[in-house]
Design a protein around this motif. Structure first.
Motif, PDB file in Angstrom:
ATOM      1  N   ALA A   1       0.830  -1.209   0.000  1.00  0.00           N
ATOM      2  CA  ALA A   1       0.000   0.000   0.000  1.00  0.00           C
ATOM      3  C   ALA A   1       0.862   1.256   0.000  1.00  0.00           C
ATOM      4  O   ALA A   1       0.542   2.233  -0.687  1.00  0.00           O
ATOM      5  CB  ALA A   1      -0.933  -0.015   1.203  1.00  0.00           C
ATOM      6  N   ASN A   2       1.938   1.241   0.746  1.00  0.00           N
ATOM      7  CA  ASN A   2       2.826   2.405   0.771  1.00  0.00           C
ATOM      8  C   ASN A   2       3.571   2.579  -0.544  1.00  0.00           C
ATOM      9  O   ASN A   2       3.769   3.707  -0.997  1.00  0.00           O
ATOM     10  CB  ASN A   2       3.809   2.287   1.931  1.00  0.00           C
ATOM     11  CG  ASN A   2       3.161   2.629   3.244  1.00  0.00           C
ATOM     12  OD1 ASN A   2       2.625   3.707   3.401  1.00  0.00           O
ATOM     13  ND2 ASN A   2       3.180   1.690   4.176  1.00  0.00           N
ATOM     14  N   VAL A   3       3.972   1.490  -1.166  1.00  0.00           N
ATOM     15  CA  VAL A   3       4.655   1.583  -2.463  1.00  0.00           C
ATOM     16  C   VAL A   3       3.690   2.092  -3.530  1.00  0.00           C
ATOM     17  O   VAL A   3       4.048   2.947  -4.347  1.00  0.00           O
ATOM     18  CB  VAL A   3       5.260   0.215  -2.859  1.00  0.00           C
ATOM     19  CG1 VAL A   3       5.726   0.207  -4.305  1.00  0.00           C
ATOM     20  CG2 VAL A   3       6.407  -0.135  -1.934  1.00  0.00           C
ATOM     21  N   ILE A   4       2.450   1.599  -3.521  1.00  0.00           N
ATOM     22  CA  ILE A   4       1.443   2.066  -4.482  1.00  0.00           C
ATOM     23  C   ILE A   4       1.198   3.558  -4.306  1.00  0.00           C
ATOM     24  O   ILE A   4       1.019   4.292  -5.279  1.00  0.00           O
ATOM     25  CB  ILE A   4       0.149   1.257  -4.323  1.00  0.00           C
ATOM     26  CG1 ILE A   4       0.353  -0.163  -4.834  1.00  0.00           C
ATOM     27  CG2 ILE A   4      -1.013   1.914  -5.054  1.00  0.00           C
ATOM     28  CD1 ILE A   4      -0.782  -1.103  -4.500  1.00  0.00           C
ATOM     29  N   ALA A   5       1.190   4.022  -3.072  1.00  0.00           N
ATOM     30  CA  ALA A   5       0.931   5.440  -2.808  1.00  0.00           C
ATOM     31  C   ALA A   5       2.049   6.343  -3.315  1.00  0.00           C
ATOM     32  O   ALA A   5       1.828   7.536  -3.538  1.00  0.00           O
ATOM     33  CB  ALA A   5       0.728   5.658  -1.318  1.00  0.00           C
ATOM     34  N   MET A   6       3.238   5.809  -3.514  1.00  0.00           N
ATOM     35  CA  MET A   6       4.359   6.622  -3.977  1.00  0.00           C
ATOM     36  C   MET A   6       4.280   6.975  -5.457  1.00  0.00           C
ATOM     37  O   MET A   6       4.869   7.961  -5.888  1.00  0.00           O
ATOM     38  CB  MET A   6       5.674   5.892  -3.715  1.00  0.00           C
ATOM     39  CG  MET A   6       6.044   5.816  -2.278  1.00  0.00           C
ATOM     40  SD  MET A   6       7.616   4.972  -2.126  1.00  0.00           S
ATOM     41  CE  MET A   6       7.583   4.519  -0.424  1.00  0.00           C
ATOM     42  N   PHE A   7       3.561   6.164  -6.235  1.00  0.00           N
ATOM     43  CA  PHE A   7       3.499   6.381  -7.672  1.00  0.00           C
ATOM     44  C   PHE A   7       2.338   7.301  -8.020  1.00  0.00           C
ATOM     45  O   PHE A   7       1.281   7.245  -7.392  1.00  0.00           O
ATOM     46  CB  PHE A   7       3.348   5.050  -8.409  1.00  0.00           C
ATOM     47  CG  PHE A   7       4.556   4.174  -8.276  1.00  0.00           C
ATOM     48  CD1 PHE A   7       5.756   4.533  -8.864  1.00  0.00           C
ATOM     49  CD2 PHE A   7       4.502   2.991  -7.550  1.00  0.00           C
ATOM     50  CE1 PHE A   7       6.874   3.737  -8.741  1.00  0.00           C
ATOM     51  CE2 PHE A   7       5.614   2.187  -7.424  1.00  0.00           C
ATOM     52  CZ  PHE A   7       6.800   2.561  -8.016  1.00  0.00           C
ATOM     53  N   PRO A   8       2.503   8.144  -9.046  1.00  0.00           N
ATOM     54  CA  PRO A   8       1.395   9.018  -9.452  1.00  0.00           C
ATOM     55  C   PRO A   8       0.261   8.203 -10.074  1.00  0.00           C
ATOM     56  O   PRO A   8       0.473   7.130 -10.628  1.00  0.00           O
ATOM     57  CB  PRO A   8       2.036   9.949 -10.479  1.00  0.00           C
ATOM     58  CG  PRO A   8       3.244   9.244 -10.950  1.00  0.00           C
ATOM     59  CD  PRO A   8       3.705   8.354  -9.835  1.00  0.00           C
ATOM     60  N   SER A   9      -0.948   8.752  -9.966  1.00  0.00           N
ATOM     61  CA  SER A   9      -2.113   8.070 -10.497  1.00  0.00           C
ATOM     62  C   SER A   9      -3.106   9.091 -11.017  1.00  0.00           C
ATOM     63  O   SER A   9      -3.303  10.146 -10.408  1.00  0.00           O
ATOM     64  CB  SER A   9      -2.759   7.229  -9.397  1.00  0.00           C
ATOM     65  OG  SER A   9      -3.957   6.675  -9.847  1.00  0.00           O
ATOM     66  N   ARG A  10      -3.753   8.772 -12.124  1.00  0.00           N
ATOM     67  CA  ARG A  10      -4.724   9.706 -12.697  1.00  0.00           C
ATOM     68  C   ARG A  10      -6.032   9.728 -11.919  1.00  0.00           C
ATOM     69  O   ARG A  10      -6.715  10.738 -11.882  1.00  0.00           O
ATOM     70  CB  ARG A  10      -5.011   9.328 -14.138  1.00  0.00           C
ATOM     71  CG  ARG A  10      -3.849   9.608 -15.036  1.00  0.00           C
ATOM     72  CD  ARG A  10      -4.204   9.373 -16.465  1.00  0.00           C
ATOM     73  NE  ARG A  10      -3.018   9.627 -17.285  1.00  0.00           N
ATOM     74  CZ  ARG A  10      -2.946   9.382 -18.545  1.00  0.00           C
ATOM     75  NH1 ARG A  10      -3.984   8.870 -19.170  1.00  0.00           N
ATOM     76  NH2 ARG A  10      -1.845   9.648 -19.215  1.00  0.00           N
TER      77      ARG A  10
END
Length: 81
Positions: free
Chosen positions: A15-24
């Motif tokens: 969850a923390n790694v996913i939060a680091m990447f930008p998302s539309r």
């Protein structure tokens, strides 16, 4: 360390790694998947580890996924009030 606890820790790291990447879509799709995976995992960890472990993991998950929790809280307040 039990298997459910280890999987919960992997979930928190993911969850923390996913939060680091930008998302539309502001991570709503990822949050939905994390919730769908995390709820049964939380139940399993609570069953194996007890209610204290379950509450600690629930607090950790809510801190990671704070916006869905905030929106749920606002929606519940509108329904009651």
């Amino acid at each position: 360390m039990t298997l459910p606890l280890a999987l919960c820790l992997v979930w928190l790291i993911a969850a923390n790694v996913i939060a680091m990447f930008p998302s539309r879509d502001r991570h709503w799709r990822a949050a939905s998947v994390l919730i769908a995976v995390g709820v049964p995992l939380l139940g399993w960890a609570t069953y194996v580890g007890g209610p204290v472990v379950g509450l600690l993991l629930l607090a950790a998950g809510a801190s990671v996924l704070r916006w869905p929790v905030i929106f749920l809280w606002r929606w519940l307040r509108r329904q009651v009030g």
